[in-house]
Design an enzyme around this catalytic site. Sequence first.
Site, PDB file in Angstrom:
ATOM      1  N   TYR A 154      34.853  45.782  44.914  1.00  0.00           N
ATOM      2  CA  TYR A 154      34.540  44.366  45.084  1.00  0.00           C
ATOM      3  C   TYR A 154      33.029  44.185  45.127  1.00  0.00           C
ATOM      4  O   TYR A 154      32.390  44.512  46.120  1.00  0.00           O
ATOM      5  CB  TYR A 154      35.165  43.844  46.382  1.00  0.00           C
ATOM      6  N   LYS A 206      41.074  48.734  41.324  1.00  0.00           N
ATOM      7  CA  LYS A 206      41.619  47.408  41.599  1.00  0.00           C
ATOM      8  C   LYS A 206      40.439  46.455  41.539  1.00  0.00           C
ATOM      9  O   LYS A 206      39.499  46.572  42.335  1.00  0.00           O
ATOM     10  CB  LYS A 206      42.270  47.398  42.981  1.00  0.00           C
ATOM     11  N   GLY A 257      49.598  40.834  46.621  1.00  0.00           N
ATOM     12  CA  GLY A 257      50.114  40.674  47.974  1.00  0.00           C
ATOM     13  C   GLY A 257      50.546  39.248  48.225  1.00  0.00           C
ATOM     14  O   GLY A 257      51.721  38.905  48.105  1.00  0.00           O
TER      15      GLY A 257
END
Lengths: 261, 261, 261, 261, 261
Positions: free
Chosen positions: D144, D175, D229
Amino acid sequence: MTGKNDLMSPFLREGKSLILAYDQGLEHGPSSDFDNRNVDPAFIVELASRAGFNGLALQKGVAERYYDGKVPLIVKVNGKSSLSKGEPNAKQNCSVEYAVSLGARAIGYTIYLGSLFEGDMFREFGAIQEQARERGLAAIAWVYPRGAAVQNDTSKEVVSYAARAALELGADAAKIKYTGDSQSFAWAVRAAGKVRVFMSGGPKAATDEAFLAQVRGAADAGATGIAVGRNVWQHQDPLSMAELMKKVLFENLQVASIKTT
Amino acid sequence: MTGKNDLMSPFLREGKSLILAYDQGLEHGPSSDFDNRNVDPAFIVELASRAGFNGLALQKGVAERYYDGKVPLIVKVNGKSSLSKGEPNAKQNCSVEYAVSLGARAIGYTIYLGSLFEGDMFREFGAIQEQARERGLAAIAWVYPRGAAVQNDTSKEVVSYAARAALELGADAAKIKYTGDSQSFAWAVRAAGKVRVFMSGGPKAATDEAFLAQVRGAADAGATGIAVGRNVWQHQDPLSMAELMKKVLFENLQVASIKTT
Amino acid sequence: MTGKNDLMSPFLREGKSLILAYDQGLEHGPSSDFDNRNVDPAFIVELASRAGFNGLALQKGVAERYYDGKVPLIVKVNGKSSLSKGEPNAKQNCSVEYAVSLGARAIGYTIYLGSLFEGDMFREFGAIQEQARERGLAAIAWVYPRGAAVQNDTSKEVVSYAARAALELGADAAKIKYTGDSQSFAWAVRAAGKVRVFMSGGPKAATDEAFLAQVRGAADAGATGIAVGRNVWQHQDPLSMAELMKKVLFENLQVASIKTT
Amino acid sequence: MTGKNDLMSPFLREGKSLILAYDQGLEHGPSSDFDNRNVDPAFIVELASRAGFNGLALQKGVAERYYDGKVPLIVKVNGKSSLSKGEPNAKQNCSVEYAVSLGARAIGYTIYLGSLFEGDMFREFGAIQEQARERGLAAIAWVYPRGAAVQNDTSKEVVSYAARAALELGADAAKIKYTGDSQSFAWAVRAAGKVRVFMSGGPKAATDEAFLAQVRGAADAGATGIAVGRNVWQHQDPLSMAELMKKVLFENLQVASIKTT
Amino acid sequence: MTGKNDLMSPFLREGKSLILAYDQGLEHGPSSDFDNRNVDPAFIVELASRAGFNGLALQKGVAERYYDGKVPLIVKVNGKSSLSKGEPNAKQNCSVEYAVSLGARAIGYTIYLGSLFEGDMFREFGAIQEQARERGLAAIAWVYPRGAAVQNDTSKEVVSYAARAALELGADAAKIKYTGDSQSFAWAVRAAGKVRVFMSGGPKAATDEAFLAQVRGAADAGATGIAVGRNVWQHQDPLSMAELMKKVLFENLQVASIKTT
């Protein structure tokens, strides 16, 4: 700590010592201190033995590639560049074990006393000193006071604090700046107790006499010797200069009687 | 923790103790605290045994070169110079194992309670205390409150906090400042519980009576003893001064009846 | 994690638990929280067994000198003083191995969730939790949210975050503040999942009823129990107060029916 | 790295993968992301297997207490709370060895690329990746980008940098956030080379179609799959939503043809 | 350090060396330096052998997945992204042991000389260098001066300082920037002593001649070779460009006589 168990023995001749320091390539950079001749470590290493120095201080890389085994070796195991402008700190870049493998009889370590990072250096030197003891190496502290509280790093108070810190922390020898006169330097030597004191040569002095007078003053104050770099290898005639220094140190030559070129 | 298993036993005589502290060379520098006599560690080490001290606290380097085995040794394993002006911190410069090799029966460690680096010292002392236990050494905490929240480091609240921190962190003994009166110091002693409390001697008092009154007050408050340096070795007659301190501590001498020179 | 493998079993009676916390000597200092009676750890340790507490939380030093083996022991392995005013952080001062040697059945560790040093505590707790598992000890997290983003550390959002962090990080139990009402506290308990929740007792409540109402609310919300200190040992009659707390917790006593002194 | 030695194999079905992420309890707190149903890890763990997910990402504590062994496990070994507002950093709270003991087939680690602490995460991930390799676990990097130089963390430049960093640092999978369109995301996938790319699900999308269009776009761009999620477990009908995602990912369903509830 | 024991031997042909650098994916990001062709590590790895490079420098992840064993491998064991804007620092993300397992014959390490974190890099490089020696790998230092005191990182003074630091710290080779002319670069080469100097290729030059003139200048100054990336793999015809570079380096081709496309 005189006698048989003195880890400084390899560096002593009649209890005195003249050490050639050559870590300026890392500390100051080549363009600041070197010319085409003394930039070459081979020149320095040969000079050390030819001029009869009792010790030679090098960083690991220079030792690894140039050291010839003729003069007892001190490996400086920390250092910093002059380009780094923060609060002074110098971290270990060479293990004691590796210094041994390079032929070292002593390790050298710089402590910036008074720096905000003083504690890191105390801790690191503390561990190195113990490792050096285990392997029979001397631990020599280059103690240079720095920081907000250090207005004058050649004052009697500050220089003697540097000397004392070396004693308290377990060094075998301390390399400290000259205070400017023999009497005040004697206080630093006394503060160092059984720790052997080496006057730090510093930048090239204006005249040979000026530098030799410092050597004389340090010797008279009870110093074991001097650790000198620029005043020798920046000199046009390093061998002669070293010869004069030896006369002052080992033959008690008085400076007034010195003829220099 | 009285009785056979008390790690402080080597330092006790009839449950009391007079410890000579000599780490000021590192903490304050030679020019601040020393004269030509007491700058010499040999003078101090001899004084410790001649004057009948129950313990002697030295940094590793001084212990290594001067300790004579006559008085139980405390090796101070951390320390800082007075030239370093940042938030107080003092890092370990001597391993517990090395302290043992120097003959130590206890290690000393300074905790600057309230410093922003308090946590680092809690952690480091915690590990040292466990290593000391393993080797049968006492762990003595020099607890000196510092930092923004510490307005008055001799107030009852602050001194008792120092004493209590030593208990909570597992020290065998705490060296703390005197509060100024016996009643408030008794609260600090009570806060320390089974941890033995030593009053820190501090700077040379104006008069002998003034200092001895502090010793009396600490003893009356239940302190095990005092850890004193400057009030002894800066005294013109250290042996007599030590004698008076012992009378106060061991023979319950009242200060009003003291004749000093 | 109920049943035979529940590491919290030693601290449970019928699945509930009343823990006596006594680390305030380090966290707040003796003058802030103690009087002449409760400053003495011996008083507290005896109280713990006489009053039938299911666990007792102490720092290493107090455990080492005072713990009597009667009530299951939690050793708090980190802590900080209230004098240290920086961003909250508390570093490990006791190894898990050492806690075991003191008789601990659990370790306690404070996490200042939201602190800039949160990550250091996550890492340290993570390692401690794994070491505790290896030795069959429970790991209890004292989770106290702090920092710029924490406006109200008893809000439902913040308290439930604390509870959840304990679950995510692998704690066996979480000590968290009360939210003020049972319904919102139930959300925190639900967020903690299988992790047992202990309401933190906090400062002495204005009245006994006020405190017992909190205990009632926490129990109704599904908490396993409470970890209480000041509301017991600052009470004039600690045994009676503990008795009332047990009735609320174990006998489902309603607070309206309580008669206090 | 396709074929037999692909450490990601346990998470693949026909070379594609749908991973259920459930570390939001630590990252965002229960009140931010959870309701009374999905706050319960048991609900999520059951959902993972019932809905046919190919992997499940949990923090150590949730894995330890709730994981049922049915879906291949990723243990996230670092994390931070949203209450901590400093420069982004997340430190390891779970050893690789411990993750293995919990049944993990992969470890997950968040790298805040561009943070001032980027270097700490590079170093920590570097060590974890090597430990994972030794034990046959995959190392999945949650990358990130953050910090002063990151104006838009979904730009093509920034997202592809995240993907590339995962490749350079030795991750098995990355991810990363979606860029907003398939073409630019394809550049990120290409920058990742042999590293498998998972689109990060992110917050609940406004409509099911909107989210499924992202899944479609990522799949078309060459991504291995998605790690989702909130778009599943915040959905009123998680099973149906998962079913649709699988159709898009495994059966190449076009979004225009999707009927959602 | 010429001769049989020269750890740089695997990278030398007739004492000269052309190294292909491809760590820009981590250092600058894919969108900054790569196009659809050179973003693919497979293209680069094949180019390295087809174009006859003497070494190939990759980060661990790229080496692990793409290295084909044809050209001697340098694994860069630290690095940072261009998104991280603080004081320059790059931390080790790959162990020396792991680099060996990937087939490395040398490790590469970036030192930001002059950074406030210089000391951390000195320490880390120091340890890596010793580990490399133990395993028979060369240690190559990418030395890039940075920080407040570095006004011009291609000045003679600064570049020669970089070269010298590599020598002092024990590197086998130094990758440094070109000063702009052969004479001043010769001073840097001299300052490096026995350490082999590689000119850093830097960004794509405006014309082929401009870049080849730099190569010529470096070779004339005594450099061992160049470590080049963008000037090759951003070139429309990398093989031809590499061919020209080899002619300059190995066949002493003068730049005036070069015909470029």
